[in-house]
Motif scaffolding. Structure first.
Motif, mmCIF file in Angstrom:
data_model
loop_
_atom_site.group_PDB
_atom_site.id
_atom_site.type_symbol
_atom_site.label_atom_id
_atom_site.label_comp_id
_atom_site.label_asym_id
_atom_site.label_seq_id
_atom_site.Cartn_x
_atom_site.Cartn_y
_atom_site.Cartn_z
ATOM 1 N N ILE A 173 0.564 0.113 -1.522
ATOM 2 C CA ILE A 173 -0.358 -0.629 -0.656
ATOM 3 C C ILE A 173 -1.002 -1.760 -1.459
ATOM 4 O O ILE A 173 -1.622 -1.529 -2.496
ATOM 5 C CB ILE A 173 -1.435 0.295 -0.074
ATOM 6 C CG1 ILE A 173 -0.775 1.371 0.799
ATOM 7 C CG2 ILE A 173 -2.452 -0.503 0.743
ATOM 8 C CD1 ILE A 173 -1.742 2.415 1.323
ATOM 9 N N VAL A 174 -0.842 -2.977 -0.958
ATOM 10 C CA VAL A 174 -1.452 -4.149 -1.590
ATOM 11 C C VAL A 174 -2.697 -4.533 -0.796
ATOM 12 O O VAL A 174 -2.655 -4.677 0.424
ATOM 13 C CB VAL A 174 -0.458 -5.331 -1.636
ATOM 14 C CG1 VAL A 174 -1.147 -6.599 -2.130
ATOM 15 C CG2 VAL A 174 0.716 -4.976 -2.539
ATOM 16 N N SER A 175 -3.806 -4.680 -1.503
ATOM 17 C CA SER A 175 -5.098 -4.985 -0.886
ATOM 18 C C SER A 175 -5.931 -5.791 -1.887
ATOM 19 O O SER A 175 -5.493 -6.038 -3.014
ATOM 20 C CB SER A 175 -5.823 -3.679 -0.527
ATOM 21 O OG SER A 175 -6.187 -2.984 -1.716
ATOM 22 N N PRO A 176 -7.135 -6.226 -1.502
ATOM 23 C CA PRO A 176 -7.964 -6.960 -2.465
ATOM 24 C C PRO A 176 -8.260 -6.179 -3.743
ATOM 25 O O PRO A 176 -8.570 -6.768 -4.772
ATOM 26 C CB PRO A 176 -9.251 -7.211 -1.670
ATOM 27 C CG PRO A 176 -8.801 -7.277 -0.252
ATOM 28 C CD PRO A 176 -7.712 -6.246 -0.155
ATOM 29 N N GLU A 177 -8.138 -4.835 -3.705
ATOM 30 C CA GLU A 177 -8.403 -4.024 -4.890
ATOM 31 C C GLU A 177 -7.182 -3.887 -5.797
ATOM 32 O O GLU A 177 -7.255 -3.257 -6.858
ATOM 33 C CB GLU A 177 -8.874 -2.624 -4.484
ATOM 34 C CG GLU A 177 -10.225 -2.588 -3.777
ATOM 35 C CD GLU A 177 -10.132 -3.042 -2.331
ATOM 36 O OE1 GLU A 177 -9.091 -2.795 -1.693
ATOM 37 O OE2 GLU A 177 -11.101 -3.669 -1.855
ATOM 38 N N SER A 178 -6.045 -4.471 -5.414
ATOM 39 C CA SER A 178 -4.803 -4.279 -6.157
ATOM 40 C C SER A 178 -4.872 -4.789 -7.584
ATOM 41 O O SER A 178 -4.185 -4.271 -8.473
ATOM 42 C CB SER A 178 -3.646 -4.964 -5.421
ATOM 43 O OG SER A 178 -3.443 -4.386 -4.156
ATOM 44 N N ALA A 179 -5.695 -5.794 -7.842
ATOM 45 C CA ALA A 179 -5.775 -6.374 -9.187
ATOM 46 C C ALA A 179 -6.323 -5.385 -10.202
ATOM 47 O O ALA A 179 -6.125 -5.561 -11.412
ATOM 48 C CB ALA A 179 -6.629 -7.643 -9.162
ATOM 49 N N THR A 180 -6.996 -4.340 -9.736
ATOM 50 C CA THR A 180 -7.580 -3.352 -10.656
ATOM 51 C C THR A 180 -6.666 -2.142 -10.862
ATOM 52 O O THR A 180 -7.016 -1.229 -11.595
ATOM 53 C CB THR A 180 -8.936 -2.871 -10.123
ATOM 54 O OG1 THR A 180 -8.747 -2.208 -8.870
ATOM 55 C CG2 THR A 180 -9.894 -4.046 -9.934
ATOM 56 N N LYS A 181 -5.483 -2.138 -10.219
ATOM 57 C CA LYS A 181 -4.563 -1.009 -10.323
ATOM 58 C C LYS A 181 -3.246 -1.475 -10.915
ATOM 59 O O LYS A 181 -2.921 -2.654 -10.905
ATOM 60 C CB LYS A 181 -4.331 -0.389 -8.938
ATOM 61 C CG LYS A 181 -5.607 0.089 -8.256
ATOM 62 C CD LYS A 181 -5.317 0.605 -6.861
ATOM 63 C CE LYS A 181 -6.585 1.048 -6.142
ATOM 64 N NZ LYS A 181 -6.327 1.514 -4.761
ATOM 65 N N SER A 182 -2.463 -0.519 -11.440
ATOM 66 C CA SER A 182 -1.166 -0.840 -12.024
ATOM 67 C C SER A 182 -0.079 -0.023 -11.344
ATOM 68 O O SER A 182 -0.254 1.164 -11.076
ATOM 69 C CB SER A 182 -1.158 -0.548 -13.530
ATOM 70 O OG SER A 182 0.089 -0.857 -14.109
#
Length: 331
Positions: free
Chosen positions: A227-236
């Motif tokens: 799932i790609v969302s605005p929080e994706s930048a903090t996950k790997s």
């Protein structure tokens, strides 16, 4: 229990039945990246034989900006694999003349900061118009990840590709993505992992995706339902690759003549196919002698689909990758 060729075919038929049922019963809010394919267009899938009507068809639609609903002006829209390209007009509309055929892919090459839009499973009939409806541009998000082997060691230089999850990719609904299974699935974004196996993607809009990675000596690895969302930048996103197996063979007709440019799709068979309605296809195309070769398949049971111009789509062949290294197919 051993799964026979009939069993593979039954699985695909059951999946199709489940997909159609889901499409009829499910009610959800519109996905801004989805098109509105007409049912009469999506329902035609048989390849066309020699001597049949070859008049070009027309693919139409419009491109708008999500949230503002403003028309996207002078945006490039093209058909994957065809010499067909157009710019949207002042109202965001576009029109493309395309040779008839099934499984066409429409690509909207969105300008920054927006993510590209890919529409698969578009069926083009001779002399007829196929509408993909309204396509919406959304801002892209940053996604980072890594490619490793089974022991967690980084795999530098791995090729990474991202596609919409199969259940979302064909905007005509579940029926359309079943029909488009044998078609080429161009990635929304692709990149190469660095020496430490790490990669960064910058062109994905919100949604659910399948990540895949490939490197010499390894099977193609998949990470579905990301799932790609605005929080994706903090996950790997971690993609794990196992050993690759070889499968080669030929595609011929009943007269033992080779069939070039046939598309071979190999799909792993597992219990989660029905549960998740998520395929993990690997594809190859036959050469002038009708030969094909895979060097990157994961071991285990797999079903095979063959799509060739002028021939019925063939389903039902089953292979045991790793145990069986050759498959000769007759259409």
């Amino acid at each position: 229990m051993r799964m026979s060729q009939v069993g593979v075919l039954v699985i695909l038929i059951v999946i199709l039945g489940v997909a159609v049922t889901v499409g009829m019963l499910a009610v959800k809010a519109p996905d801004p990246s989805e098109a509105d394919l007409s049912s009469d267009t999506a329902a035609r899938s048989a390849p066309r034989g020699p001597g049949e009507d070859t008049r070009p068809g027309v693919v139409t639609g419009e491109v708008r900006v999500f949230r503002t609903d403003a028309p996207a002006v002078e945006v490039v829209v093209r058909i994957e694999g065809e010499d067909a390209e157009a710019l949207t007009d002042a109202q965001g509309f576009f029109q493309l003349r395309v040779p008839p055929g099934g499984g066409r892919t429409v690509v909207v090459e969105a300008p920054e900061p927006y993510a590209p839009v890919v529409v698969t499973g578009v069926m083009v009939e001779p002399g007829r118009s196929a509408s993909v409806g309204t396509l919406y541009l959304e801002r892209a998000f940053l996604v980072k990840g890594e490619v490793v082997d089974g022991a967690g060691r980084p795999i530098g230089g791995a090729e990474v590709r991202v596609r919409r999850s199969m259940a979302e990719q064909a905007p005509g609904g579940p029926f359309a993505w079943i029909l488009g299974l044998g078609a080429e699935r161009p990635p929304l974004e692709a990149t190469t992992a660095d020496a430490s196996g790490r990669f960064t993607l910058t062109k994905l809009s919100p949604g659910t995706y399948t990540f895949e990675a490939e490197a010499p000596g390894f099977a193609v690895g998949f990470r579905p339902r990301v799932i790609v969302s605005p929080e994706s930048a903090t996950k790997s996103v971690r993609i794990v690759l196992g050993r690759g197996e070889v499968l080669e063979g030929t595609v011929k007709n009943g007269a033992e003549e080779p069939i070039p440019d046939a598309r071979i799709t190999v799909v792993r068979i597992n219990e989660r196919m029905l549960q998740d309605l998520e395929f993990q296809p690997v594809q190859a195309v036959t050469d002038a002698e009708g030969a094909f070769s895979f060097a990157n398949l994961a071991p285990g049971r797999a079903g095979v689909m063959v799509v060739a111009d002028g021939y019925p789509i063939q389903l039902g062949d089953e292979v045991r990758v790793g145990q069986q290294r050759r498959l000769d197919i007759v259409l």
